[in-house]
Design a protein around this motif. Structure first.
Motif, mmCIF file in Angstrom:
data_model
loop_
_atom_site.group_PDB
_atom_site.id
_atom_site.type_symbol
_atom_site.label_atom_id
_atom_site.label_comp_id
_atom_site.label_asym_id
_atom_site.label_seq_id
_atom_site.Cartn_x
_atom_site.Cartn_y
_atom_site.Cartn_z
ATOM 1 N N ARG A 202 -3.833 -9.685 0.583
ATOM 2 C CA ARG A 202 -2.411 -9.679 0.941
ATOM 3 C C ARG A 202 -2.105 -8.621 1.995
ATOM 4 O O ARG A 202 -1.220 -8.820 2.829
ATOM 5 N N TRP A 203 -2.804 -7.514 1.942
ATOM 6 C CA TRP A 203 -2.562 -6.461 2.928
ATOM 7 C C TRP A 203 -3.115 -6.829 4.296
ATOM 8 O O TRP A 203 -2.570 -6.440 5.319
ATOM 9 N N ARG A 206 -0.750 -8.920 6.451
ATOM 10 C CA ARG A 206 0.606 -8.395 6.608
ATOM 11 C C ARG A 206 0.719 -7.578 7.895
ATOM 12 O O ARG A 206 -0.147 -6.777 8.220
ATOM 13 N N THR A 209 0.009 -3.237 8.649
ATOM 14 C CA THR A 209 -0.962 -2.592 7.773
ATOM 15 C C THR A 209 -2.265 -2.355 8.528
ATOM 16 O O THR A 209 -2.601 -3.079 9.464
ATOM 17 N N TRP A 257 -6.052 -12.837 9.235
ATOM 18 C CA TRP A 257 -5.786 -13.406 7.904
ATOM 19 C C TRP A 257 -7.113 -13.668 7.217
ATOM 20 O O TRP A 257 -8.061 -14.175 7.834
#
Length: 397
Positions: A202-203, A206, A209, A257
């Motif tokens: 998830r990080w 984003r 980050t 991603w």
């Protein structure tokens, strides 16, 4: 009095482990969840051209199960495959040509770059050669994938669609590794679990980050982002090349991603513990940047997080300490609970979850062995090549 002090020390250590797990449970990007899959996507009006680059060294055993899946991609745009034979001695290149003649599909080019010069890993030298060949076709995207990875027929179009829809420069999927032997069932899901703990998916996706990682078996890379980040030249000596690639792209402003794959599978078997041990130990110390202080901290951290809970439970039961038993047992329960989703992802039974401390102990030993091999001067040995320590590489002129 001495025994009371020892039990008290166990209680406090177990409490520290419990606090660590509460943080991991809630504050580490929910790493234990397995719902990070390809984002929602919209098919483009015009499908961009793609070149697939497959570095291969002595892959004759797995190529028949993997290469036809690439040649058979159902992609609406222009696409072709470049397999770069990295000095194979088992007929990998000729086998690839034979598979292309037999199965047809996307055009295949088989090439060989020769031995890598000093400062290059064999895989990245092969990738560089494949990317140079692909550049003549002016692709918008490059799919970097390993010779042991089998793709579903719609894999390429799903990757391209996800990259375009989400504005990503890298879209990478963690291929589903094989879990058939007893050792694979014990070690492989934990490998992905630990990776996600280090690099919460998830990080990675984003904005804003610093966390960056990719899974080398399946990396769709925008060609202009590769040029901007000087891929692969900028990471030419990286043993953990997928993470280095993601960092380089993100470091130049690109978006990355990474998630779990549903229909991208590794066909490489790891039937024995020895095979899995080599897979992990060849790069574990490189992951720690060959730093003995970081190694010591990692060993201590693994012990605190994974080994203390069952030890505290055992000591608490033996010594009649309710506090130690409760702290250890509760922490072990949280640990096992976070592992269940990954076991389900791999179709494994839940009762393997309480064995995670044993698996973590194996990884601790693999990491220490990786450091030992490094200081013996063996570097990262793989498929007949031993790479020099980073400090032994020549400086850039």
């Amino acid at each position: 009095m001495v025994q009371t002090a020892r039990v008290s020390a166990v209680v406090w250590t177990a409490a520290g482990s419990l606090l660590a797990w509460l943080w991991l449970l809630l504050g580490q990007g929910f790493f234990w969840r397995t719902d990070v899959r390809l984002p929602r996507r919209r098919d483009p009006d015009v499908w961009p051209p793609v070149c697939v680059v497959v570095p291969a060294r002595d892959e004759a055993a797995v190529l028949p199960a993997a290469l036809p899946s690439l040649l058979g991609q159902d992609y609406p745009g222009r696409a072709e495959v470049f397999l770069v034979d990295d000095g194979s001695t088992d007929g990998t290149g000729e086998l690839a040509r034979g598979l292309a003649r037999r199965h047809g599909g996307l055009p295949l080019t088989v090439a060989s770059p020769g031995e890598p010069p000093a400062g290059w890993t064999g895989k990245l030298w092969a990738v560089r050669h494949g990317m140079a060949l692909a550049r003549a076709r002016d692709p918008e995207y490059l799919l970097l994938t390993d010779a042991d990875i089998a793709h579903a027929p719609d894999s390429l179009r799903a990757l391209v669609s996800a990259a375009g829809s989400g504005g990503f420069d890298v879209v990478s999927q963690m291929a589903r590794l094989r879990v058939e032997s007893a050792w694979e069932r014990l070690v492989v899901p934990a490998f992905v679990y630990f990776f996600a703990q280090l690099y919460p998916f998830r990080w990675i996706g984003r904005r804003g980050t610093r966390t960056a990682a990719a899974a080398g078996g399946c990396v769709l890379l925008r060609a202009d982002a590769a040029a901007r980040a000087r891929i692969p030249d900028a990471i030419r000596h990286a043993v953990i090349d997928d993470v280095a690639l993601a960092r380089a792209v993100k470091g130049t402003g690109g978006r990355v991603w990474l998630g779990l794959a549903e229909r991208v599978d590794s066909v490489r078997p790891y039937p024995r513990l020895h095979d899995l041990w080599r897979m992990v130990s060849r790069s574990a110390y490189a992951q720690l940047r060959h730093n003995p202080v970081v190694l010591a901290g990692t060993v201590a951290g693994l012990a605190l997080v994974y080994l203390v809970p069952p030890a505290a439970l055992a000591v608490g039961v033996a010594a009649g300490s309710t506090a130690a038993a409760v702290a250890g047992g509760l922490t072990w329960l949280i640990m096992a609970g976070t592992y269940v989703p990954m076991l389900r992802h791999y179709g494994q039974p839940w009762w393997l979850a309480p064995l995670l401390p044993f698996t973590a102990f194996l990884y601790l030993l693999m990491t220490v062995d990786s450091a030992v091999q490094h200081y013996r001067g063996r570097g990262a040995a793989w498929k007949g090549r031993t790479y020099a320590r980073p400090e032994a590489l020549p400086d850039e002129g």
